[in-house]
Write an enzyme that holds these catalytic residues in place. Structure first.
Site, PDB file in Angstrom:
ATOM      1  N   GLU A   1      -6.999   3.902   8.043  1.00 32.50           N
ATOM      2  CA  GLU A   1      -6.880   5.359   7.828  1.00 32.50           C
ATOM      3  C   GLU A   1      -8.165   5.905   7.216  1.00 32.50           C
ATOM      4  OE1 GLU A   1      -3.118   5.284   5.757  1.00 32.50           O
ATOM      5  OE2 GLU A   1      -2.176   4.625   7.626  1.00 32.50           O
TER       6      GLU A   1
ATOM      7  N   GLU B   1      -5.283  -5.689  10.432  1.00 32.03           N
ATOM      8  CA  GLU B   1      -4.317  -4.616  10.670  1.00 32.03           C
ATOM      9  C   GLU B   1      -4.632  -3.907  11.987  1.00 32.03           C
ATOM     10  OE1 GLU B   1      -2.378  -3.291   6.748  1.00 32.03           O
ATOM     11  OE2 GLU B   1      -4.121  -2.060   7.073  1.00 32.03           O
TER      12      GLU B   1
ATOM     13  N   SER C   1       3.484  -2.569  10.257  1.00 27.86           N
ATOM     14  CA  SER C   1       4.947  -2.527  10.386  1.00 27.86           C
ATOM     15  C   SER C   1       5.623  -3.845  10.014  1.00 27.86           C
ATOM     16  CB  SER C   1       5.335  -2.074  11.794  1.00 27.86           C
ATOM     17  OG  SER C   1       4.805  -0.782  12.050  1.00 27.86           O
TER      18      SER C   1
ATOM     19  N   ASN D   1       0.871  -1.182   0.000  1.00 28.84           N
ATOM     20  CA  ASN D   1       0.000   0.000   0.000  1.00 28.84           C
ATOM     21  C   ASN D   1       0.904   1.227   0.000  1.00 28.84           C
ATOM     22  OD1 ASN D   1      -1.761   2.069   0.555  1.00 28.84           O
ATOM     23  ND2 ASN D   1      -2.322   1.351   2.608  1.00 28.84           N
TER      24      ASN D   1
ATOM     25  N   GLY E   1       2.301   1.847  10.741  1.00 28.99           N
ATOM     26  CA  GLY E   1       3.202   2.993  10.587  1.00 28.99           C
ATOM     27  C   GLY E   1       3.867   3.414  11.891  1.00 28.99           C
TER      28      GLY E   1
ATOM     29  N   LYS F   1       0.103   4.254  -0.198  1.00 28.25           N
ATOM     30  CA  LYS F   1      -0.546   5.415   0.444  1.00 28.25           C
ATOM     31  C   LYS F   1      -0.363   6.671  -0.418  1.00 28.25           C
ATOM     32  CE  LYS F   1      -0.058   3.248   4.889  1.00 28.25           C
ATOM     33  NZ  LYS F   1      -0.060   3.384   6.323  1.00 28.25           N
TER      34      LYS F   1
ATOM     35  N   HIS G   1      -9.587   0.393   4.962  1.00 24.72           N
ATOM     36  CA  HIS G   1      -8.295   0.621   5.632  1.00 24.72           C
ATOM     37  C   HIS G   1      -8.532   1.485   6.876  1.00 24.72           C
ATOM     38  CE1 HIS G   1      -4.249   2.058   6.446  1.00 24.72           C
ATOM     39  NE2 HIS G   1      -3.822   1.001   5.769  1.00 24.72           N
TER      40      HIS G   1
END
Ligand code: PEP
Length: 250
Positions: free
Chosen positions: A96, A166, A212, A9, A172, A11, A94
Site C-alpha cells: 500500500e 505479499e 488474506s 498490521n 485484503g 493499518k 508495504h
C-alpha cells in the site's frame, strides 16, 4: 531452525480505546505462545499499545517511518519517535506504501538502513501485482525489490530483518496464494538471498506470507518448508481470528 513469526498490521483502523482493548485481550490470550508475535497499530496508538504490551511476549511495531531521523519533514514520523513511543519493529515497503504512495526501492532502502542503524527490527515487504504475475514476472519483481531494498545491508544487520512476501492481488481481497504458489516464491526468495549473501543466510532468513491469511488457511501455509510466518491484515483486528492464527500449531 527458524522461529515462526506472526505479525498483525492494523493499518488505519481503531482509535486508542479500541487499540488498548485489543492489545489487552491479545496480551492475555497469547501469553506463552511459541511463535514470535508483533502487532503494528497506527502511529497514534503505538504508545497506548506498547504500554499495554510492555513485559509481554508481544512486540509493538509501526507500519512505516520517515527516511530521516529528524528535521523538516512535515507529516512524517522518525524512527527515534517510534522508539520513544515504544515500537521495536517497523514494517517497510508495504504494497500500500509502494502502490498508493509511490514508494520505490531506493526510498525503502534508505528507510531500511536508518531503521537498522536505530536498532529497530525491520519487516521488508515484497510482492507482485496481478499483472506482473500474469506476465510471468514474479521472480524478477521479487528479486528486484529484494536487491533494491537490501542494498548495502550487511550479513550482521540481516539478523534484524524479516521478509514478508505479499502478493498484491491477495491483500485484503480474500484471495490467498495457494500454499504451493506461496512456497515456490518463498523458495525463490531464498535463492535470491543465496545470490545476494550466501546459503547460510538464505537458510536463516525468516519469510512471512501475507495476503488474506485467516484461521482456516494458516495451517496449510505454515506447513510448507519455506513459509515461516504470516503478516496478517484484516484478520489481525479481532482476537477471534488473530489468536487462532498465532496458535496455528495447537
Ligand atoms: C497486509 O496488509 O499486510 C495484509 C496481508 O492484509 P490482509 O491480511 O487483509 O490481506
Amino acid at each position: 531452525m527458524r522461529t515462526p513469526y506472526i505479525a498483525g498490521n492494523w493499518k488505519m483502523h481503531m482509535n486508542r480505546a479500541d487499540a488498548r482493548a485489543l492489545a489487552m485481550e491479545l496480551r492475555d490470550k497469547l501469553s506463552g505462545v511459541s511463535p514470535r508475535v508483533m502487532v503494528a497499530p497506527p502511529f497514534t496508538s503505538i504508545e497506548t499499545v506498547a504500554t499495554v504490551l510492555q513485559g509481554s511476549n508481544i512486540m509493538t511495531g509501526a507500519q512505516n517511518m520517515a527516511p530521516a531521523a529528524s528535521g523538516a519533514h512535515t507529516g512524517e514520523i522518525s524512527p527515534l519517535m517510534l522508539k520513544d513511543a515504544g515500537a521495536s519493529v517497523v514494517i517497510l515497503g508495504h504494497s500500500e506504501r509502494r502502490h498508493s504512495y509511490g514508494e520505490h526501492d531506493q526510498l525503502i532502502n534508505e528507510k531500511v538502513h536508518l531503521a537498522l542503524e536505530e536498532k529497530l527490527e525491520v519487516i521488508l515487504c515484497v510482492g507482485e501485482t496481478l499483472a506482473e504475475r500474469e506476465a510471468d514476472r514474479v521472480a524478477k519483481v521479487v528479486r528486484t525489490q529484494l536487491a533494491g531494498g537490501l542494498k548495502g545491508v550487511t550479513t550482521e544487520q540481516l539478523q534484524n530483518v524479516t521478509i514478508a512476501y505479499e502478493p498484491v492481488w491477495a491483500i485484503g481481497t480474500g484471495r490467498t496464494a495457494t500454499p504451493d504458489d506461496a512456497d515456490a516464491v518463498h523458495a525463490e526468495i531464498r535463492r535470491v538471498f543465496t545470490d545476494l549473501y550466501d546459503a547460510a543466510q538464505a537458510e536463516k532468513i525468516v519469510i512471512q506470507y501475507g495476503g488474506s491469511v485467516k484461521p482456516d488457511n494458516v495451517k496449510g501455509l505454515m506447513g510448507r518448508d519455506n513459509i515461516d510466518g504470516a503478516l496478517v491484515g484484516g484478520a489481525s483486528l479481532k482476537t477471534d481470528s488473530f489468536v487462532p492464527i498465532v496458535q496455528f500449531d495447537t
